[in-house]
Design an enzyme around this catalytic site. Structure first.
Site, short mmCIF file in Angstrom:
data_model
loop_
_atom_site.label_atom_id
_atom_site.label_comp_id
_atom_site.label_asym_id
_atom_site.label_seq_id
_atom_site.Cartn_x
_atom_site.Cartn_y
_atom_site.Cartn_z
N GLU A 79 6.80 5.35 5.15
CA GLU A 79 6.02 6.17 4.21
C GLU A 79 5.52 7.49 4.82
O GLU A 79 4.35 7.82 4.71
CB GLU A 79 4.85 5.35 3.66
CG GLU A 79 5.30 4.08 2.97
CD GLU A 79 4.16 3.16 2.51
OE1 GLU A 79 2.99 3.55 2.64
OE2 GLU A 79 4.45 2.07 2.03
N ASN A 91 11.68 3.65 5.88
CA ASN A 91 11.31 2.87 4.69
C ASN A 91 10.27 3.63 3.87
O ASN A 91 9.32 4.19 4.42
CB ASN A 91 10.71 1.54 5.18
CG ASN A 91 10.46 0.53 4.09
OD1 ASN A 91 11.37 0.21 3.30
ND2 ASN A 91 9.25 0.00 4.02
N HIS A 99 8.85 -1.02 -5.64
CA HIS A 99 7.69 -1.60 -6.34
C HIS A 99 7.68 -1.01 -7.75
O HIS A 99 7.40 0.18 -7.91
CB HIS A 99 6.39 -1.24 -5.62
CG HIS A 99 6.26 -1.85 -4.26
ND1 HIS A 99 6.11 -3.21 -4.08
CD2 HIS A 99 6.25 -1.31 -3.02
CE1 HIS A 99 6.00 -3.47 -2.79
NE2 HIS A 99 6.10 -2.33 -2.12
N GLU A 130 11.05 -4.22 -0.47
CA GLU A 130 9.76 -4.77 -0.90
C GLU A 130 9.75 -4.99 -2.40
O GLU A 130 8.75 -4.73 -3.08
CB GLU A 130 8.61 -3.82 -0.50
CG GLU A 130 8.58 -3.50 0.98
CD GLU A 130 7.41 -2.61 1.39
OE1 GLU A 130 6.47 -2.42 0.59
OE2 GLU A 130 7.44 -2.10 2.52
N ASP A 158 9.27 -5.81 -6.04
CA ASP A 158 8.50 -6.58 -7.02
C ASP A 158 8.40 -5.76 -8.29
O ASP A 158 8.43 -4.52 -8.25
CB ASP A 158 7.13 -7.06 -6.49
CG ASP A 158 6.19 -5.96 -6.04
OD1 ASP A 158 6.51 -4.76 -6.21
OD2 ASP A 158 5.10 -6.30 -5.54
O1 G2I Z 1 0.99 -1.97 -0.59
C1 G2I Z 1 2.17 -2.68 -0.75
C2 G2I Z 1 3.14 -2.41 0.39
C3 G2I Z 1 3.59 -0.97 0.36
N1 G2I Z 1 4.58 -0.71 1.42
C4 G2I Z 1 4.19 -1.10 2.75
C5 G2I Z 1 3.70 -2.54 2.79
O2 G2I Z 1 3.26 -2.87 4.08
C6 G2I Z 1 2.60 -2.76 1.78
O3 G2I Z 1 2.18 -4.12 1.90
C7 G2I Z 1 0.83 -4.38 1.66
C8 G2I Z 1 0.58 -5.87 1.82
O4 G2I Z 1 1.32 -6.55 0.86
C9 G2I Z 1 -0.91 -6.16 1.61
O5 G2I Z 1 -1.17 -7.53 1.95
O6 G2I Z 1 0.03 -3.65 2.56
C10 G2I Z 1 -1.34 -3.80 2.26
C11 G2I Z 1 -2.15 -2.87 3.14
O7 G2I Z 1 -1.75 -1.55 3.01
C12 G2I Z 1 -1.76 -5.26 2.48
O8 G2I Z 1 -3.10 -5.44 2.11
C13 G2I Z 1 -3.95 -5.82 3.13
C14 G2I Z 1 -5.36 -5.63 2.66
O9 G2I Z 1 -5.55 -4.24 2.37
C15 G2I Z 1 -6.33 -6.04 3.71
O10 G2I Z 1 -7.64 -5.94 3.23
C16 G2I Z 1 -6.01 -7.46 4.17
O11 G2I Z 1 -6.83 -7.81 5.27
O12 G2I Z 1 -3.75 -7.17 3.48
C17 G2I Z 1 -4.55 -7.56 4.56
C18 G2I Z 1 -4.14 -8.96 5.00
O13 G2I Z 1 -4.25 -9.86 3.94
#
Ligand code: G2I
Length: 444
Positions: free
Chosen positions: A156, A199, A235, A264, A266
């Site tokens: 990103e 990515n 997404h 990714e 969904d």
């Molecule tokens: O935002 C969706 C994805 C976009 N592309 C990059 C990916 O890495 C990203 O994944 C998401 C995860 O699916 C989430 O799970 O990235 C988020 C963070 O930017 C993740 O969220 C984080 C929460 O913000 C935190 O508060 C939490 O501690 O997940 C963490 C673990 O559960």
């Protein structure tokens, strides 16, 4: 005589039973996402969170369906190097060993990203930041050397919108554009066996952001900067649907000499409309020979990062959704494995009927597959500034862009096996000669 007949019948029965068992076995083999994708020479992966591996339904679904995993958060910088030089790999190692124990591949996600970046990184001055970035890449890639099939080296790094500019981040702001190239060179040295990917999201269709990434990849290939693949996060929701030029965009990157991966995936929504969009994505990947695999961003709606949008293939109770059936069908798999809807299938084909100076009538023929169906849906994507002015024999709803209509039956949802129906629409060309694109047909 009688005995011979009985014996023959018994033998025939035995042969039939053996054939049946073999057929059942073959069906079973192509009855999961992973095995069906393998039949197409692709992997089918999912994002995984280490803290759910102990949940038996989660692990069972993961182990049954998927052939690749991406740690959802466990390999990110905040998880692996929360303090400078203080590396922790425990949660990520849990996922890697789970995968390895079951013959699954692992995608590494992600080495250099502006988000989930511990605050110590952003306080460093340029020279120190460069050293910290290279050390982070080297330490992680060395720890899992030879164990990761593809790494998202940089994630990103480009801005949304029409600027085509790089996104502001500690790396960009202090090291300039060259940080991306440097990260890839460091990555190649650390684990030469891993595919190195760039990515991003909102790069799924042809637009200013994907044009900027395209220009970077083209430049890297021309100058021999090591890059092997581009990840398209994919997404999607109603405001950001699968673009009409999704496949063409994957293809133009592949034509630069890199692999492309859907990293990714969904799609928010439900039912047959969601299923049709999933089918479109899978078919696009299969149509691009360098599209090497698909990863969905989670096993179940229950733990999705946007669970309210129910964007995944299994619901919160781990039941396979219509989207699952559509993916499996698009992969050439059989049956509604995992508890889905059986053999309902359909195809949608487009033809142009009447044409005049600034308009035409489009016709889509829907044909049921080998079994009767009670409902169907597909999408029709127009190219702006074309506009649909009328639709008949179907009900259409429009996405936010006004270019994609999701079409459902008005009265003609039930079709006998192999039977057809059609719907039509009138288009005002508004100067464009483009031909509409019809998405996958999903049946219930
Ligand atoms: O935002 C969706 C994805 C976009 N592309 C990059 C990916 O890495 C990203 O994944 C998401 C995860 O699916 C989430 O799970 O990235 C988020 C963070 O930017 C993740 O969220 C984080 C929460 O913000 C935190 O508060 C939490 O501690 O997940 C963490 C673990 O559960």
């Amino acid at each position: 005589m009688y005995l011979t007949r009985v014996l023959r019948a018994a033998t025939a029965g035995l042969v039939a039973a053996t054939a049946l068992a073999a057929a059942a076995h073959t069906a079973e083999a192509a009855d999961t996402l992973g095995s069906a994708a393998a039949g197409q020479g692709r992997y089918f992966g999912t994002a995984v969170a280490a803290n759910h591996l102990g949940e038996s339904d989660y692990a069972a679904t993961l182990d049954r369906e998927f052939t690749s995993v991406t740690p959802e958060n466990e390999m990110k910088w905040d998880a692996t190097e929360p303090t400078r030089g203080g590396f922790t790999f425990t949660s990520a190692d849990q996922i890697v060993s789970h995968a390895q124990g079951r013959g699954m591949d692992v995608r590494g996600h992600t080495l250099v990203w502006h988000s989930q970046l511990p605050s110590w990184v952003s306080t460093l001055a340029a020279a120190d930041l460069r050293a910290a970035m290279n050390d982070h890449i080297t330490q992680l890639m060395t720890h899992w050397k030879g164990e990761i099939h593809s790494w998202d080296v940089v994630n990103e790094a480009f801005q949304d919108g029409s600027s085509g500019a790089r996104r502001s981040s500690p790396f960009q702001d202090k090291l300039g554009d060259g940080f991306i190239e440097e990260a890839f060179r460091t990555a190649r040295a650390a684990d030469p066996a891993a595919e190195l990917c760039y990515n991003d999201y909102n790069t799924d269709g042809v637009n200013a952001k994907s044009d900027a990434v395209y220009a970077m990849v083209k430049d890297f290939k021309a100058r021999g900067v090591p890059i092997d693949c581009v990840g398209f996060q994919s997404h999607f929701n109603s405001a950001s649907p699968v673009p009409a030029d999704y496949q063409a965009n994957l293809q133009r990157f592949a034509d630069l000499g890199v692999d492309v991966q859907i990293t990714e995936l969904d799609i928010e929504g439900s039912g047959t409309a969601q299923a049709a969009s999933y089918g479109t994505v899978v078919k696009a990947c299969l149509a691009v020979s360098r599209c090497t695999g698909i990863t969905v961003w989670g096993v179940t709606d229950k733990y999705s990062w946007r669970s309210g949008g129910t964007p995944l293939l299994f619901d919160a109770d781990y039941a396979a959704k219509p989207a699952y059936d559509a993916v499996l069908a698009a992969l050439g798999g059989t049956g509604g494995g995992g508890g889905g809807g059986g053999g309902a299938a359909c195809t949608a084909t487009y033809s142009t009927d009447a044409q005049w100076n600034d308009g035409y009538n489009g016709k889509v023929t829907i044909t049921a597959g080998d079994s009767a169906i009670s409902g169907w849906t597909t999408t029709v994507t127009l190219t702006a500034p074309q506009q649909v002015t009328a639709v008949w024999n179907a009900t259409a709803t429009w996405d936010g862009s006004g270019n994609v209509m999701t079409v459902e039956p008005s009265w003609n949802g039930s079709l006998a096996a192999g039977a057809s129906t059609s719907f039509g629409f009138t288009v005002a060309k508004n100067g464009s000669g483009a031909v509409p694109a019809v998405g996958t047909c999903a049946a219930s």
